[in-house]
Design an enzyme around this catalytic site. Sequence first.
Site: not given
Length: 561
Positions: A171, A251, A275
Site C-alpha cells: 500500500k 482505505s 481499512s
Amino acid sequence: MKYSTFGSLLMTVIFSCFLLSCKQDSNKENAENTILWEPYNDSLEVAANANHDNPRMRYKLIQSKVLDKNDVFRPLYQEAKAFSNERYLALEPYILEQDIPSIQSSIKQGKFTYEELVLFYLHRIYKYELDNGTTLNTIIALNASALEQARQLKSNADGEHPIYGMPILLKDNIGFKGLPTTAGAIALKDNTTADAFIVERLKEKGALILGKVNLSEWAYFFCDGCPVGYSAVGGQTLNPYGRRLFETGGSSSGSGTAIAAGYAVAAVGTETSGSILSPSSQNSVVGLKPTIGVLSRTGIVPISSTLDTPGPMTRNVTDNAILLAAMLGFDEADQHAIKDLFSAAQLLETPMSSIAQIRVGAITTLMQQDSIYKTRVEVLKSAGATIVPITPPEVKLDGFLSILNIDMKHDLPQYLETYAQQKDLVSVTSVADVVTYNIQHSTLRMPYGQARLEGILTDSTTIEELQTIKLNLEKEGRRFFDEALDNQDLDAILSINNYHAGYAAVAKYPAITIPMGYKTTGEPIGLTLIGKPLTEVSLLSIAKNFEQVMQARKIPELYSN
C-alpha cells in the site's frame, strides 16, 4: 598484406560494435519512448455511475489526472513483453490461486524460477492494467529492480523463510526505498523515504517488493462521503468483481483489488478502523488486522499512532500467516510495540484447530438481517463448531473522531520531519500545510473536497481530554466484545466485513476476515472473526478451519485467465 587484412578486420569489428552500440542506444531510446497507454475520455463511465444506488459510487473521475501509466510500466516492459503467452499459460495452473507452500514446491521441483514467478505476475498486470476496459487503477508504481533481484535468488527456498522470493505489493503509505511513498496525495508525490521497518523484515527474508498499489487518499482521512479507493495520484480504484458496480472498500483498496485479481502473491495493507477488513471483504480475500503493537508502524504515513497498524492481505489463510510471520520484529522506535508476543514459528507451525474444539459467538441481529451470514453460521455448526448466539451490549464510540483528528495533527508532522528525506521536494510540514496546498491546486487534488482534513484543524480537543477519550473508548470497545468472550468462554466473535471494525479498533483487538460468499448481485461478502489481544495464532487457526469448510472464494471472472 597481413597488416592490411588485420586492419580491415579490426575496422570491421569496430564498425560492427559501433552499429551494435547505436542499435542498443536506439532500442533503449525506443523503449523509453514507447507508448503503452494513452489517457482516455472517462466521461461516459462517470455519467453511467451518476445515479448509482450508492452515493459514494457516483464518481467525478476514474482515471488519474496526474499519473502517466507509461512512466509506471515502461521500465519492465521489454522483459515482460519477452515472456510469452504460451509460457504464461503453462505456468498458470502452478501459480494462479495457489498458496505459497504450493508455489515454493513447484519452484523446488524445477517447474519455474523465481524470475518467472515475477514475470507471471507482470504479465497479468500489463495485460489488465494497460487495457482501459479492465484496468483497476490499482498498480501505481513498479520496482524496476524486481526481476534482477529475482535472478539473484537461490534456485529454491530450502532453509529460507516461506516468503523467500515471493512478489509482494505495498500500500502506498508504506515506505520503500526506491519508490515514492505518496499516501495517494500529490503533496507527497516526491516523498522519498527509507524502507519501513516491516519492509526491512520482508527484505531480510528474501521477499521481493514488486511495487506500490493505490489507496484511498490519506488512508481515507481526507474527504467525507467520497468514494473509497480514490486518490489524486492513482485515480479511482475499481473492484474486479464488478468495475464501477461494487465498492472496493478502503482505505487499502489497491491491496485488496490487486490480490483479488492475481497481481502478486500477497499485499500489505494498513488499518486504523476497517481499512484492511473492508477492502478484504469487498474483494473476497483474507485480511488480518493485528493487535496494535504486533507489527511496527515505523516508516508508514500515519493517521493515528494510537490505532494504526499494518497487516497482511492474501488469497488464503495459509499465506496470511506466512506474511504476518515475515513482518514480525520488535521495533524500539514504535511506542506501542509489544516485546513479548507469539513467535513466527508459532504462526508457521501451529496445527489447525479441530473444528469440534472451536467455540464462537454469532450476533443475533446479524443472523436476522443477513441470509448469507446465517447460512454460513449454520454450515459451520453442522461441521462441528459450537455456535453461541450473542447480543453485545449497546456501546457508544463518543469521541472516536477526535482520536484521529488530534493524533494526525501531531503524528503527520513528526512523520514528515523524520522520514521525508528530500525536504525540498515535500513542501508540506503539517496538516494545515496540506489543506492550503490542496486549495492552491484544487483542480487536480480534491474533486470531493477535503472535509476530514479541515475537521482536524477545527478540533479543539486538548491532549488531556484526548487521553480521557482514549481510555474510555478502549474500555467501552472491550466491553462490547468481552461480555460474550468471557461469560460464554468464546474463542472469537463472528461479524461481517468491517461492521464492528470501530469497536475492534478502539479495543485494540485483532480481527481477520475471510471470504464468506457472494450476494445475488455478485458482490463479495466476508466473515470476520474478532478475538482478544494477541490471539492471532488462534484466530488464524480457526479461520483456516472455517475457510476449508466454506471454500467460498472464487476468482473474479474477468481476471480468471
